[in-house]
Design a protein around this motif. Structure first.
Motif, PDB file in Angstrom:
ATOM      1  N   GLU A 172      13.087 -12.474  17.289  1.00  0.00           N
ATOM      2  CA  GLU A 172      12.691 -13.219  18.290  1.00  0.00           C
ATOM      3  C   GLU A 172      12.624 -14.599  18.276  1.00  0.00           C
ATOM      4  O   GLU A 172      12.262 -15.917  18.647  1.00  0.00           O
ATOM      5  CB  GLU A 172      11.550 -12.291  18.267  1.00  0.00           C
ATOM      6  CG  GLU A 172      10.557 -12.520  19.485  1.00  0.00           C
ATOM      7  CD  GLU A 172      10.850 -12.011  20.810  1.00  0.00           C
ATOM      8  OE1 GLU A 172      10.266 -12.633  21.712  1.00  0.00           O
ATOM      9  OE2 GLU A 172      12.067 -11.465  20.508  1.00  0.00           O
ATOM     10  N   GLN A 173      11.968 -15.776  17.165  1.00  0.00           N
ATOM     11  CA  GLN A 173      11.437 -16.798  16.571  1.00  0.00           C
ATOM     12  C   GLN A 173      12.883 -17.232  17.083  1.00  0.00           C
ATOM     13  O   GLN A 173      12.808 -18.918  17.716  1.00  0.00           O
ATOM     14  CB  GLN A 173      10.968 -16.711  15.146  1.00  0.00           C
ATOM     15  CG  GLN A 173      10.648 -17.995  15.328  1.00  0.00           C
ATOM     16  CD  GLN A 173       9.135 -18.434  16.021  1.00  0.00           C
ATOM     17  OE1 GLN A 173       8.706 -17.702  15.766  1.00  0.00           O
ATOM     18  NE2 GLN A 173       9.240 -19.587  16.627  1.00  0.00           N
ATOM     19  N   ASP A 174      13.749 -17.258  16.469  1.00  0.00           N
ATOM     20  CA  ASP A 174      15.578 -18.106  17.061  1.00  0.00           C
ATOM     21  C   ASP A 174      14.744 -18.146  18.758  1.00  0.00           C
ATOM     22  O   ASP A 174      15.346 -19.674  19.538  1.00  0.00           O
ATOM     23  CB  ASP A 174      17.019 -17.502  16.957  1.00  0.00           C
ATOM     24  CG  ASP A 174      16.829 -17.890  15.213  1.00  0.00           C
ATOM     25  OD1 ASP A 174      16.090 -19.614  14.286  1.00  0.00           O
ATOM     26  OD2 ASP A 174      17.260 -16.910  14.867  1.00  0.00           O
ATOM     27  N   TRP A 175      15.255 -17.488  19.341  1.00  0.00           N
ATOM     28  CA  TRP A 175      14.805 -16.897  20.634  1.00  0.00           C
ATOM     29  C   TRP A 175      13.716 -18.222  21.334  1.00  0.00           C
ATOM     30  O   TRP A 175      13.741 -18.978  22.251  1.00  0.00           O
ATOM     31  CB  TRP A 175      15.177 -15.970  21.244  1.00  0.00           C
ATOM     32  CG  TRP A 175      13.514 -15.559  22.697  1.00  0.00           C
ATOM     33  CD1 TRP A 175      15.454 -15.893  24.083  1.00  0.00           C
ATOM     34  CD2 TRP A 175      13.236 -15.943  23.569  1.00  0.00           C
ATOM     35  NE1 TRP A 175      15.368 -15.573  25.378  1.00  0.00           N
ATOM     36  CE2 TRP A 175      13.158 -15.933  24.818  1.00  0.00           C
ATOM     37  CE3 TRP A 175      11.796 -15.625  23.469  1.00  0.00           C
ATOM     38  CZ2 TRP A 175      12.341 -15.261  26.638  1.00  0.00           C
ATOM     39  CZ3 TRP A 175      10.881 -15.168  24.421  1.00  0.00           C
ATOM     40  CH2 TRP A 175      11.322 -15.266  25.526  1.00  0.00           C
ATOM     41  N   LEU A 176      12.534 -17.940  21.001  1.00  0.00           N
ATOM     42  CA  LEU A 176      11.041 -18.560  20.969  1.00  0.00           C
ATOM     43  C   LEU A 176      11.641 -19.866  20.914  1.00  0.00           C
ATOM     44  O   LEU A 176      11.498 -21.346  21.859  1.00  0.00           O
ATOM     45  CB  LEU A 176      10.168 -18.050  20.904  1.00  0.00           C
ATOM     46  CG  LEU A 176       9.462 -17.193  21.303  1.00  0.00           C
ATOM     47  CD1 LEU A 176       8.381 -16.552  19.995  1.00  0.00           C
ATOM     48  CD2 LEU A 176       8.666 -16.707  22.100  1.00  0.00           C
ATOM     49  N   ASP A 177      12.526 -20.857  20.424  1.00  0.00           N
ATOM     50  CA  ASP A 177      12.462 -21.956  19.581  1.00  0.00           C
ATOM     51  C   ASP A 177      13.695 -21.867  20.841  1.00  0.00           C
ATOM     52  O   ASP A 177      14.151 -23.801  20.325  1.00  0.00           O
ATOM     53  CB  ASP A 177      12.610 -21.893  18.325  1.00  0.00           C
ATOM     54  CG  ASP A 177      11.922 -21.937  17.064  1.00  0.00           C
ATOM     55  OD1 ASP A 177      10.971 -21.897  17.642  1.00  0.00           O
ATOM     56  OD2 ASP A 177      11.927 -21.780  15.593  1.00  0.00           O
ATOM     57  N   GLY A 178      14.018 -21.933  21.569  1.00  0.00           N
ATOM     58  CA  GLY A 178      15.312 -22.411  21.988  1.00  0.00           C
ATOM     59  C   GLY A 178      16.885 -22.419  21.967  1.00  0.00           C
ATOM     60  O   GLY A 178      17.545 -22.936  22.156  1.00  0.00           O
ATOM     61  N   GLU A 179      16.473 -21.596  20.671  1.00  0.00           N
ATOM     62  CA  GLU A 179      18.123 -21.620  19.730  1.00  0.00           C
ATOM     63  C   GLU A 179      19.368 -20.448  20.335  1.00  0.00           C
ATOM     64  O   GLU A 179      20.202 -20.337  19.969  1.00  0.00           O
ATOM     65  CB  GLU A 179      18.052 -21.553  18.208  1.00  0.00           C
ATOM     66  CG  GLU A 179      16.909 -22.593  17.427  1.00  0.00           C
ATOM     67  CD  GLU A 179      17.427 -22.633  16.077  1.00  0.00           C
ATOM     68  OE1 GLU A 179      17.857 -21.905  15.300  1.00  0.00           O
ATOM     69  OE2 GLU A 179      16.318 -23.330  15.717  1.00  0.00           O
ATOM     70  N   ILE A 180      18.568 -19.751  20.702  1.00  0.00           N
ATOM     71  CA  ILE A 180      19.645 -18.411  21.471  1.00  0.00           C
ATOM     72  C   ILE A 180      19.020 -18.256  22.958  1.00  0.00           C
ATOM     73  O   ILE A 180      18.159 -18.400  22.990  1.00  0.00           O
ATOM     74  CB  ILE A 180      19.635 -17.238  20.512  1.00  0.00           C
ATOM     75  CG1 ILE A 180      18.262 -16.844  20.585  1.00  0.00           C
ATOM     76  CG2 ILE A 180      20.424 -17.843  18.975  1.00  0.00           C
ATOM     77  CD1 ILE A 180      18.422 -15.294  19.717  1.00  0.00           C
ATOM     78  N   PRO A 181      20.488 -18.174  23.900  1.00  0.00           N
ATOM     79  CA  PRO A 181      20.003 -18.030  25.224  1.00  0.00           C
ATOM     80  C   PRO A 181      18.841 -16.238  25.314  1.00  0.00           C
ATOM     81  O   PRO A 181      19.621 -15.401  24.505  1.00  0.00           O
ATOM     82  CB  PRO A 181      20.625 -17.942  25.510  1.00  0.00           C
ATOM     83  CG  PRO A 181      21.876 -16.876  24.652  1.00  0.00           C
ATOM     84  CD  PRO A 181      21.355 -18.019  23.115  1.00  0.00           C
ATOM     85  N   PRO A 182      18.340 -16.189  25.486  1.00  0.00           N
ATOM     86  CA  PRO A 182      18.106 -14.968  26.465  1.00  0.00           C
ATOM     87  C   PRO A 182      19.016 -13.340  26.644  1.00  0.00           C
ATOM     88  O   PRO A 182      19.854 -14.404  27.222  1.00  0.00           O
ATOM     89  CB  PRO A 182      16.871 -14.758  27.315  1.00  0.00           C
ATOM     90  CG  PRO A 182      17.204 -16.092  27.882  1.00  0.00           C
ATOM     91  CD  PRO A 182      17.954 -16.870  27.139  1.00  0.00           C
ATOM     92  N   ILE A 183      18.920 -12.348  26.438  1.00  0.00           N
ATOM     93  CA  ILE A 183      20.096 -11.627  26.709  1.00  0.00           C
ATOM     94  C   ILE A 183      19.768 -11.811  28.360  1.00  0.00           C
ATOM     95  O   ILE A 183      19.097 -10.396  29.189  1.00  0.00           O
ATOM     96  CB  ILE A 183      19.062 -10.103  26.343  1.00  0.00           C
ATOM     97  CG1 ILE A 183      19.555 -10.245  23.926  1.00  0.00           C
ATOM     98  CG2 ILE A 183      20.679  -9.061  26.633  1.00  0.00           C
ATOM     99  CD1 ILE A 183      19.215  -9.294  24.306  1.00  0.00           C
TER     100      ILE A 183
END
Length: 64
Positions: free
Chosen positions: A43-54
């Motif tokens: 979740e933190q990776d997503w919040l940091d913009g490192e992975i795209p949302p599903i």
């Protein structure tokens, strides 16, 4: 160190505790904690913009 890396370290610590746990309840508890820390890291990776949302996570509403 990124926040998600800290969460992953916590997950690794929980897995180590699970391996050394005496009894099934403690082992399951530490395993669930490791899963939760891993989910937080993701979740933190997503919040940091490192992975795209599903994509397709929420179904599209169709006009009738």
């Amino acid at each position: 160190m990124k926040q998600s890396d800290i969460f992953r370290d916590n997950a690794d610590n929980c897995l180590q505790l699970a391996e050394r746990a005496e009894g099934q309840p403690a082992h399951k508890r530490y395993s669930r904690m490791a899963d939760a820390w891993t989910a937080l890291a993701h979740e933190q990776d997503w919040l940091d913009g490192e992975i795209p949302p599903i994509a397709g996570r929420f179904p599209h509403q169709r006009d009738a």
